[in-house]
Design a protein around this motif. Sequence first.
Motif, PDB file in Angstrom:
ATOM      1  N   ASP A  30     -10.967  -0.026   3.386  1.00 39.30           N
ATOM      2  CA  ASP A  30     -10.008  -0.040   4.556  1.00 39.30           C
ATOM      3  C   ASP A  30      -9.304  -1.187   4.286  1.00 39.30           C
ATOM      4  OD1 ASP A  30      -9.922  -0.886   7.996  1.00 39.30           O
ATOM      5  OD2 ASP A  30     -10.287  -2.993   6.695  1.00 39.30           O
ATOM      6  N   GLU A  31      -9.127  -1.920   3.023  1.00 36.22           N
ATOM      7  CA  GLU A  31      -7.791  -2.431   2.518  1.00 36.22           C
ATOM      8  C   GLU A  31      -6.535  -1.587   1.869  1.00 36.22           C
ATOM      9  OE1 GLU A  31      -8.313  -4.831  -1.412  1.00 36.22           O
ATOM     10  OE2 GLU A  31      -8.854  -2.587  -2.238  1.00 36.22           O
ATOM     11  N   TRP A  46       3.108  -4.859  13.506  1.00 33.75           N
ATOM     12  CA  TRP A  46       2.295  -4.133  12.095  1.00 33.75           C
ATOM     13  C   TRP A  46       1.649  -4.870  12.232  1.00 33.75           C
ATOM     14  CZ3 TRP A  46       4.737  -0.207   9.940  1.00 33.75           C
ATOM     15  CH2 TRP A  46       6.317   0.450  10.437  1.00 33.75           C
ATOM     16  N   LYS A  47       0.896  -5.913  12.158  1.00 31.94           N
ATOM     17  CA  LYS A  47      -0.269  -6.025  12.105  1.00 31.94           C
ATOM     18  C   LYS A  47      -1.518  -5.031  12.130  1.00 31.94           C
ATOM     19  CE  LYS A  47       0.969 -10.891  12.566  1.00 31.94           C
ATOM     20  NZ  LYS A  47       0.780 -12.287  13.411  1.00 31.94           N
ATOM     21  N   GLY A  48      -2.208  -5.209  11.562  1.00 30.79           N
ATOM     22  CA  GLY A  48      -3.111  -3.702  11.179  1.00 30.79           C
ATOM     23  C   GLY A  48      -3.245  -2.290  11.784  1.00 30.79           C
ATOM     24  N   LYS A  49      -1.863  -2.337  11.849  1.00 32.79           N
ATOM     25  CA  LYS A  49      -1.207  -1.001  12.026  1.00 32.79           C
ATOM     26  C   LYS A  49      -1.681   0.108  10.250  1.00 32.79           C
ATOM     27  CE  LYS A  49       0.523  -0.943  15.938  1.00 32.79           C
ATOM     28  NZ  LYS A  49       0.120  -2.057  16.418  1.00 32.79           N
ATOM     29  N   LYS A  50      -2.367   1.569  10.780  1.00 33.63           N
ATOM     30  CA  LYS A  50      -2.459   2.039   9.943  1.00 33.63           C
ATOM     31  C   LYS A  50      -1.461   3.192   9.384  1.00 33.63           C
ATOM     32  CE  LYS A  50      -7.863   1.871  10.019  1.00 33.63           C
ATOM     33  NZ  LYS A  50      -8.871   2.513  10.231  1.00 33.63           N
ATOM     34  N   ASP A  99      -1.531   5.340  12.423  1.00 31.60           N
ATOM     35  CA  ASP A  99      -0.948   4.819  13.776  1.00 31.60           C
ATOM     36  C   ASP A  99       0.593   5.466  13.140  1.00 31.60           C
ATOM     37  OD1 ASP A  99      -3.441   2.884  15.097  1.00 31.60           O
ATOM     38  OD2 ASP A  99      -2.890   1.942  13.151  1.00 31.60           O
ATOM     39  N   GLY A 150       1.526  -6.985   7.619  1.00 35.10           N
ATOM     40  CA  GLY A 150       0.625  -7.145   7.840  1.00 35.10           C
ATOM     41  C   GLY A 150      -0.019  -5.922   7.836  1.00 35.10           C
ATOM     42  N   GLY A 151      -0.004  -4.526   7.661  1.00 34.60           N
ATOM     43  CA  GLY A 151       0.173  -3.603   8.251  1.00 34.60           C
ATOM     44  C   GLY A 151      -0.980  -2.865   6.963  1.00 34.60           C
ATOM     45  N   LYS A 152      -1.370  -1.626   6.763  1.00 40.34           N
ATOM     46  CA  LYS A 152      -2.144  -1.010   5.783  1.00 40.34           C
ATOM     47  C   LYS A 152      -1.376  -0.082   5.511  1.00 40.34           C
ATOM     48  CE  LYS A 152      -7.003  -3.335   7.748  1.00 40.34           C
ATOM     49  NZ  LYS A 152      -8.227  -3.455   8.205  1.00 40.34           N
ATOM     50  N   THR A 155       3.888  -4.646  21.031  1.00 43.75           N
ATOM     51  CA  THR A 155       3.062  -4.897  19.483  1.00 43.75           C
ATOM     52  C   THR A 155       3.884  -4.437  17.910  1.00 43.75           C
ATOM     53  OG1 THR A 155       1.057  -3.858  17.935  1.00 43.75           O
ATOM     54  CG2 THR A 155       2.361  -2.495  18.418  1.00 43.75           C
TER      55      THR A 155
END
Length: 458
Positions: A258-259, A215-219, A310, A240-242, A213
């Motif tokens: 969430d942002e 970084w996209k969407g990873k917290k 994550d 793309g991570g958070k 995978t």
Amino acid sequence: MSNLPVEPEFQQAVSEITQTLEPFLAKNPEYRRALEVVQIPERVIQFRVTWEKDDGTLAVNRGFRCQFNSALGPYKGGLRLHPTVNLSILKFLGFEQIFKNALTGLMMGGGKGGSDFDPKGKSDNEIRRFCYAFMQELSRHIGADLDVPAGDIGTGGREIGFMFGAYKKYRNEFAGILTGKGANWGGSNIRPEATGYGVVYYVTEMLKDLDNTDWKGKKVLISGAGNVAQYAALKVLELGGKVLSLSDSTGSLIATTDEGFQAKDITRIAEIKLERKSLTAFVEESSNASGDRFKWYLGERPWKLVEKADIALPSASQNELNGEEAKALQKAGVRYVAEGSNMGCTLDAIEVFENSRKSIKSLTNTEGVVFYAPGKAANAGGVAVSGLEMAQNSQRLKWTPEEVDAKLKDIMKTCYKTCWDTGKEFSEGSALPSLVAGANIAGFIKVANAMRDQGDWW
């Protein structure tokens, strides 16, 4: 170890290395002698630093330089300015630096130095007078082909500038004797960003191997609010991570939406830190400007403050993540932990992560695992770009940001592969290699072989 003075941080570092080297030493017992030798610094310099305060009174601090090992090149490692600085901490940092530098593939030995001087609350003139007094003695012991210090906690671009100016006056030469210099007088592009970027580049490879995978969407939980944390956070956002958290010695700031943190938030935090203020200043500003985007936890670290994440990147200081917090991260679903700080995790935290790894029999079923990367590998990007700065200084050249960033990515990718391959060789019983064992064994072998060739042990 019994005949050593009480040096808890240094003894912890030696213990951690010794434990993970055991599978290699069992197969190669002759290297036990090398381990005994490498634990002893080649030279430790301690000196008095007297400087004048703005009110005309005299102040005195202790200065140190631990020149630990030069088997692979000139001593290389930062100068820490912090009231907690003592020989135990500098020996631990210098010992770790030996193997970290070896993992970069560049020709650098290991060292560390600094002072118990606290830059916080000091005027620019007081910091300048301290730096000149500190360098008056240190200048006798460093050189472009001998020992090239860098910045560290409390030692940023301002302090490096003052120290470089002092060296130039005392020695009457313009030489690459410090890294982290100003970009327009010998510094390298990407140097301020290098440690934070490097951690993210290293974890990028971990993400590919464990979960295929990105970084996209990873917290992502990040501790600290200095250079390492700031640039790691910015690179996470870029990929793309958070980013869910930042922290400092006063407490932790947790994103409640969430942002998460945005680039503008991190930029403002960087400005506040340059003003030598704590995160509480940002808390006050953000409360007035944006309401409930963040929640402040006074005196707490971020590891137990979120229900789901994550990735965790400890990027503040040593021993900032303990066993109880490691279990909390595991419960929150964290799959990756990589140290942006040096020895960020305690031994019991590392045990939690490594025990989760040992149970993995197939990479198709990795439920519950926490894939852990030690600082000597994951945060090697900073010293790697310091090494690239040394190379540019030697050639009287300056590479573009794109060139330096490409070299940094390649170094971190190669470092990770070295840790994975070596860890796989010495991680019997698990399908997932130990990056701790891989980093320690690979770094140790390289340094020990060079020492043997040079007659330091046989």
